[in-house]
Enzyme design. Sequence first.
Site, mmCIF file in Angstrom:
data_model
loop_
_atom_site.group_PDB
_atom_site.id
_atom_site.type_symbol
_atom_site.label_atom_id
_atom_site.label_comp_id
_atom_site.label_asym_id
_atom_site.label_seq_id
_atom_site.Cartn_x
_atom_site.Cartn_y
_atom_site.Cartn_z
ATOM 1 N N HIS A 136 39.452 40.233 59.534
ATOM 2 C CA HIS A 136 39.398 41.653 59.911
ATOM 3 C C HIS A 136 39.875 42.512 58.740
ATOM 4 O O HIS A 136 40.955 42.280 58.205
ATOM 5 C CB HIS A 136 40.271 41.920 61.142
ATOM 6 C CG HIS A 136 39.601 41.493 62.419
ATOM 7 N ND1 HIS A 136 39.811 42.123 63.625
ATOM 8 C CD2 HIS A 136 38.691 40.517 62.663
ATOM 9 C CE1 HIS A 136 39.074 41.534 64.557
ATOM 10 N NE2 HIS A 136 38.392 40.552 64.004
ATOM 11 N N TYR A 151 43.735 49.974 68.963
ATOM 12 C CA TYR A 151 45.064 50.348 69.483
ATOM 13 C C TYR A 151 44.950 51.765 70.038
ATOM 14 O O TYR A 151 44.521 52.675 69.323
ATOM 15 C CB TYR A 151 46.114 50.338 68.363
ATOM 16 C CG TYR A 151 46.495 48.955 67.860
ATOM 17 C CD1 TYR A 151 45.712 48.291 66.918
ATOM 18 C CD2 TYR A 151 47.656 48.332 68.316
ATOM 19 C CE1 TYR A 151 46.074 47.037 66.444
ATOM 20 C CE2 TYR A 151 48.021 47.074 67.848
ATOM 21 C CZ TYR A 151 47.235 46.429 66.918
ATOM 22 O OH TYR A 151 47.597 45.183 66.459
ATOM 23 N N PRO A 169 55.236 43.126 70.381
ATOM 24 C CA PRO A 169 53.991 42.610 69.789
ATOM 25 C C PRO A 169 53.099 43.660 69.142
ATOM 26 O O PRO A 169 52.072 43.313 68.540
ATOM 27 C CB PRO A 169 53.275 41.976 70.996
ATOM 28 C CG PRO A 169 53.846 42.663 72.189
ATOM 29 C CD PRO A 169 55.244 43.042 71.845
ATOM 30 N N LYS A 217 53.579 40.843 64.574
ATOM 31 C CA LYS A 217 54.411 40.227 63.534
ATOM 32 C C LYS A 217 55.131 38.948 63.957
ATOM 33 O O LYS A 217 55.664 38.222 63.099
ATOM 34 C CB LYS A 217 55.475 41.240 63.050
ATOM 35 C CG LYS A 217 54.902 42.388 62.265
ATOM 36 C CD LYS A 217 54.466 41.924 60.884
ATOM 37 C CE LYS A 217 53.506 42.863 60.217
ATOM 38 N NZ LYS A 217 52.204 42.286 59.896
HETATM 39 C C1 PHB Z 1 46.574 39.509 70.466
HETATM 40 O O1 PHB Z 1 45.414 39.299 70.115
HETATM 41 O O2 PHB Z 1 47.107 38.862 71.369
HETATM 42 C C2 PHB Z 1 47.322 40.604 69.781
HETATM 43 C C3 PHB Z 1 46.739 41.270 68.714
HETATM 44 C C4 PHB Z 1 47.433 42.286 68.087
HETATM 45 C C5 PHB Z 1 48.694 42.632 68.524
HETATM 46 C C6 PHB Z 1 49.287 41.949 69.581
HETATM 47 C C7 PHB Z 1 48.587 40.935 70.214
HETATM 48 O O3 PHB Z 1 49.342 43.670 67.916
#
Ligand code: PHB
Length: 391
Positions: A72, A201, A293, A297
Amino acid sequence: MRTQVGIIGAGPSGLLLSQLLDLAGIETVVLERQSRDYVLGRIRAGVLEQGTVTLLHRAGVGERVAREGLIHTGIELCFAGQSYRIDLEGGSGGSVVTVYGQTEVTRDLTEAREAAGAQLVYEAEDVALHDIDEERPRITYRKDGREHEIACDFIAGCDGFHGVSRRSIPPSQLKTYERVYPFGWLGVLSDTTPVSDELIYVNHEKGFALCSMRSMTRSRYYIQCRVDEPLEEWPDDRFWEDLKSRLPEAAASRLETGPSIEKSIAPLRSFVAEPMRHGRLFLAGDAAHIVPPTGAKGLNLAASDIHFLSNALIDFHDKGGTDLLDSYSRDCLNRIWKAERFSWWMTSMLHRFPDHTPFDQRIQLAELSYLVGSDAARAALAENYVGLPFS
Ligand code: PHB
Ligand code: APR
């Protein structure tokens, strides 16, 4: 029984350490409280920094992530009904992230350890640490009703936030720092086509949302929820409807829904324990620190701890050097606190806080608006998201 390094916990930290030490000719025994199936069935996050991928290659387990991991080069940020792309690669001077589930990392490491004939003990009960500030620490545990003892040169506490290792350090010798966030993440895994090629996000008035993936046919979605909400109150239909309402229109209209294959609520916490060493016990990964999360990290910090710890133990084994063992905690914490800051910042910027005043909300929007409008701010996000250097 005797071993050079006794490792507690067969999550990514413990397995990666065992694998790297084995390649350097250092003997380890890994003790895990849960069953093999349980450990391999756990669903966790899935974004790997380049440094983590490089370390997996060094450990001889990079083949599948190189083949199946999704590269990505950017993420999408949405707020106030608008979407903006953050160019991770351009902003960070050429780095990218790899989307590959932690479950898969754990599987690759477990299989590599087993193929090498590693001593991996699952369902080890009542693991206890003894004499950790003496020359020859010991670990005792029970397995199949029998008591066992392992004499070690060193013990690695890789047993996660709820493990026994950190609690074995006298409280007077440990300082802890903590923030518990007033919300959780409701996560759903489904065999549906991801809504976008990149992670999205979302800051929405109903709360945060995140669209992620495990492959081009398996999606991972999250929405902000209360930590005490019963899962039964979130049947799949309600989840999809709520997620859809938080997404920008274009994404909402593309969203493919389907039955969930995993659904869970996770609390959000920031936590650091200092120092990460007491005598001959070294803490690594979630045993020493937790991040919310939002910055992806957790696993990457575990990998950087293991980078430092494996180097220190190998240097001691090969040359008798103690400098790296002595600087282990300081080396790790320098990087950890920066990742703590980044994860806290991403969390603060993207979630709805129950105690936020209208002023706080306008400040949050101003922060997001500044971020997407400034090359310098986008570069700062990109630099942290792809991962700060290991040293
Ligand atoms: C996930 O794919 O579980 C994931 C991806 C990005 C994040 C947190 C979890 O910031
Ligand atoms: N005895 C033996 N094993 C234990 C004990 C105990 N008393 N307590 C916990 N464990 C085991 C857990 O069952 C788990 O398998 O230790 C392991 C710790 O693994 P993780 O929680 O995955 O922690 P770590 O290996 O440090 O990996 C960090 O995991 O939680 C995520 O966000 C985190 O991605 C990061 C990664």
